[in-house]
Design a protein around this motif. Sequence first.
Motif, PDB file in Angstrom:
ATOM      1  N   ALA A 133       0.837  -1.204   0.000  1.00 19.16           N
ATOM      2  CA  ALA A 133       0.000   0.000   0.000  1.00 19.16           C
ATOM      3  C   ALA A 133       0.869   1.250   0.000  1.00 19.16           C
ATOM      4  O   ALA A 133       0.594   2.206  -0.731  1.00 19.16           O
ATOM      5  CB  ALA A 133      -0.932  -0.004   1.215  1.00 19.16           C
ATOM      6  N   ASP A 134       1.922   1.257   0.808  1.00 15.43           N
ATOM      7  CA  ASP A 134       2.829   2.405   0.846  1.00 15.43           C
ATOM      8  C   ASP A 134       3.496   2.618  -0.506  1.00 15.43           C
ATOM      9  O   ASP A 134       3.594   3.748  -0.994  1.00 15.43           O
ATOM     10  CB  ASP A 134       3.905   2.200   1.918  1.00 15.43           C
ATOM     11  CG  ASP A 134       3.328   2.165   3.305  1.00 15.43           C
ATOM     12  OD1 ASP A 134       2.939   3.234   3.818  1.00 15.43           O
ATOM     13  OD2 ASP A 134       3.255   1.063   3.876  1.00 15.43           O
ATOM     14  N   ILE A 135       3.951   1.542  -1.108  1.00 16.42           N
ATOM     15  CA  ILE A 135       4.653   1.653  -2.383  1.00 16.42           C
ATOM     16  C   ILE A 135       3.707   2.171  -3.469  1.00 16.42           C
ATOM     17  O   ILE A 135       4.073   3.044  -4.266  1.00 16.42           O
ATOM     18  CB  ILE A 135       5.282   0.300  -2.774  1.00 16.42           C
ATOM     19  CG1 ILE A 135       6.390  -0.037  -1.762  1.00 16.42           C
ATOM     20  CG2 ILE A 135       5.822   0.330  -4.191  1.00 16.42           C
ATOM     21  CD1 ILE A 135       6.915  -1.449  -1.860  1.00 16.42           C
ATOM     22  N   ALA A 136       2.477   1.666  -3.481  1.00 16.80           N
ATOM     23  CA  ALA A 136       1.507   2.094  -4.489  1.00 16.80           C
ATOM     24  C   ALA A 136       1.172   3.578  -4.352  1.00 16.80           C
ATOM     25  O   ALA A 136       1.138   4.308  -5.351  1.00 16.80           O
ATOM     26  CB  ALA A 136       0.240   1.251  -4.389  1.00 16.80           C
ATOM     27  N   VAL A 137       0.952   4.048  -3.141  1.00 18.86           N
ATOM     28  CA  VAL A 137       0.599   5.455  -2.929  1.00 18.86           C
ATOM     29  C   VAL A 137       1.827   6.349  -3.105  1.00 18.86           C
ATOM     30  O   VAL A 137       1.734   7.451  -3.647  1.00 18.86           O
ATOM     31  CB  VAL A 137      -0.063   5.644  -1.552  1.00 18.86           C
ATOM     32  CG1 VAL A 137      -0.299   7.116  -1.245  1.00 18.86           C
ATOM     33  CG2 VAL A 137      -1.379   4.876  -1.493  1.00 18.86           C
ATOM     34  N   TYR A 138       2.979   5.874  -2.686  1.00 19.03           N
ATOM     35  CA  TYR A 138       4.227   6.626  -2.836  1.00 19.03           C
ATOM     36  C   TYR A 138       4.531   6.936  -4.295  1.00 19.03           C
ATOM     37  O   TYR A 138       5.045   8.014  -4.624  1.00 19.03           O
ATOM     38  CB  TYR A 138       5.374   5.823  -2.215  1.00 19.03           C
ATOM     39  CG  TYR A 138       6.748   6.401  -2.430  1.00 19.03           C
ATOM     40  CD1 TYR A 138       7.240   7.388  -1.583  1.00 19.03           C
ATOM     41  CD2 TYR A 138       7.565   5.947  -3.458  1.00 19.03           C
ATOM     42  CE1 TYR A 138       8.515   7.908  -1.767  1.00 19.03           C
ATOM     43  CE2 TYR A 138       8.838   6.462  -3.644  1.00 19.03           C
ATOM     44  CZ  TYR A 138       9.300   7.441  -2.800  1.00 19.03           C
ATOM     45  OH  TYR A 138      10.567   7.958  -2.985  1.00 19.03           O
ATOM     46  N   ALA A 139       4.193   6.005  -5.188  1.00 18.34           N
ATOM     47  CA  ALA A 139       4.524   6.159  -6.608  1.00 18.34           C
ATOM     48  C   ALA A 139       4.096   7.514  -7.153  1.00 18.34           C
ATOM     49  O   ALA A 139       4.846   8.148  -7.891  1.00 18.34           O
ATOM     50  CB  ALA A 139       3.894   5.024  -7.417  1.00 18.34           C
ATOM     51  N   TYR A 140       2.910   7.972  -6.806  1.00 17.39           N
ATOM     52  CA  TYR A 140       2.462   9.291  -7.245  1.00 17.39           C
ATOM     53  C   TYR A 140       2.600  10.339  -6.154  1.00 17.39           C
ATOM     54  O   TYR A 140       2.895  11.495  -6.441  1.00 17.39           O
ATOM     55  CB  TYR A 140       1.006   9.242  -7.723  1.00 17.39           C
ATOM     56  CG  TYR A 140       0.843   8.540  -9.029  1.00 17.39           C
ATOM     57  CD1 TYR A 140       1.308   9.116 -10.205  1.00 17.39           C
ATOM     58  CD2 TYR A 140       0.235   7.289  -9.089  1.00 17.39           C
ATOM     59  CE1 TYR A 140       1.167   8.461 -11.411  1.00 17.39           C
ATOM     60  CE2 TYR A 140       0.085   6.637 -10.304  1.00 17.39           C
ATOM     61  CZ  TYR A 140       0.554   7.221 -11.451  1.00 17.39           C
ATOM     62  OH  TYR A 140       0.419   6.576 -12.642  1.00 17.39           O
ATOM     63  N   GLY A 141       2.383   9.948  -4.913  1.00 12.64           N
ATOM     64  CA  GLY A 141       2.396  10.918  -3.815  1.00 12.64           C
ATOM     65  C   GLY A 141       3.697  11.677  -3.680  1.00 12.64           C
ATOM     66  O   GLY A 141       3.694  12.884  -3.417  1.00 12.64           O
ATOM     67  N   HIS A 142       4.810  11.008  -3.897  1.00 12.79           N
ATOM     68  CA  HIS A 142       6.091  11.701  -3.722  1.00 12.79           C
ATOM     69  C   HIS A 142       6.380  12.677  -4.856  1.00 12.79           C
ATOM     70  O   HIS A 142       7.296  13.485  -4.761  1.00 12.79           O
ATOM     71  CB  HIS A 142       7.235  10.694  -3.524  1.00 12.79           C
ATOM     72  CG  HIS A 142       7.804  10.103  -4.771  1.00 12.79           C
ATOM     73  ND1 HIS A 142       7.123   9.210  -5.558  1.00 12.79           N
ATOM     74  CD2 HIS A 142       9.013  10.278  -5.346  1.00 12.79           C
ATOM     75  CE1 HIS A 142       7.888   8.851  -6.581  1.00 12.79           C
ATOM     76  NE2 HIS A 142       9.034   9.493  -6.481  1.00 12.79           N
ATOM     77  N   ARG A 143       5.564  12.673  -5.913  1.00 11.66           N
ATOM     78  CA  ARG A 143       5.740  13.601  -7.030  1.00 11.66           C
ATOM     79  C   ARG A 143       4.666  14.695  -7.041  1.00 11.66           C
ATOM     80  O   ARG A 143       4.503  15.407  -8.033  1.00 11.66           O
ATOM     81  CB  ARG A 143       5.711  12.838  -8.355  1.00 11.66           C
ATOM     82  CG  ARG A 143       6.699  11.690  -8.447  1.00 11.66           C
ATOM     83  CD  ARG A 143       8.127  12.075  -8.175  1.00 11.66           C
ATOM     84  NE  ARG A 143       8.601  13.039  -9.161  1.00 11.66           N
ATOM     85  CZ  ARG A 143       9.837  13.486  -9.206  1.00 11.66           C
ATOM     86  NH1 ARG A 143      10.725  13.078  -8.329  1.00 11.66           N
ATOM     87  NH2 ARG A 143      10.193  14.357 -10.118  1.00 11.66           N
ATOM     88  N   ALA A 144       3.944  14.868  -5.950  1.00 13.85           N
ATOM     89  CA  ALA A 144       2.841  15.829  -5.890  1.00 13.85           C
ATOM     90  C   ALA A 144       3.289  17.262  -6.167  1.00 13.85           C
ATOM     91  O   ALA A 144       2.529  18.057  -6.721  1.00 13.85           O
ATOM     92  CB  ALA A 144       2.135  15.744  -4.536  1.00 13.85           C
ATOM     93  N   GLU A 145       4.519  17.584  -5.816  1.00 16.87           N
ATOM     94  CA  GLU A 145       4.995  18.941  -6.058  1.00 16.87           C
ATOM     95  C   GLU A 145       5.150  19.237  -7.543  1.00 16.87           C
ATOM     96  O   GLU A 145       5.136  20.397  -7.954  1.00 16.87           O
ATOM     97  CB  GLU A 145       6.290  19.198  -5.291  1.00 16.87           C
ATOM     98  CG  GLU A 145       6.021  19.275  -3.796  1.00 16.87           C
ATOM     99  CD  GLU A 145       7.233  19.600  -2.955  1.00 16.87           C
ATOM    100  OE1 GLU A 145       8.376  19.323  -3.399  1.00 16.87           O
ATOM    101  OE2 GLU A 145       7.041  20.126  -1.851  1.00 16.87           O
TER     102      GLU A 145
END
Length: 107
Positions: free
Chosen positions: A55-67
């Motif tokens: 779950a962390d990896i799936a959400v991280y994939a886009y979440g860490h590029r939100a900026e």
Amino acid sequence: EPVIGSLRFWSLTGRLERNQAMVAGKREAGARALGALERSLQDTPFLVGGSLTIADIAVYAYGHRAEDCGFSLADYPAVSAWIDRVSGTIGSGYPVHPYSIDPHSGG
């Protein structure tokens, strides 16, 4: 997070104007998603408790590029700390591929 993926794609390929009718709704949905992440990560280091899961990896994939599409992660300190934890766990070699105007062009 697919909302952030859409906004990121449109932002990085110059398609925001073409999709202007949907941008405000996507930004609102992205802010709600980041807000929900912020609230859930205030009491736990990862999305499903004390350790990294898919779950962390799936959400991280886009979440860490939100900026990349105009969200300030400084507004979400628990999300920022979580991004650091996930990144620290999976390592620095996580690929981020640039978008081109034509995503099928390979360039």
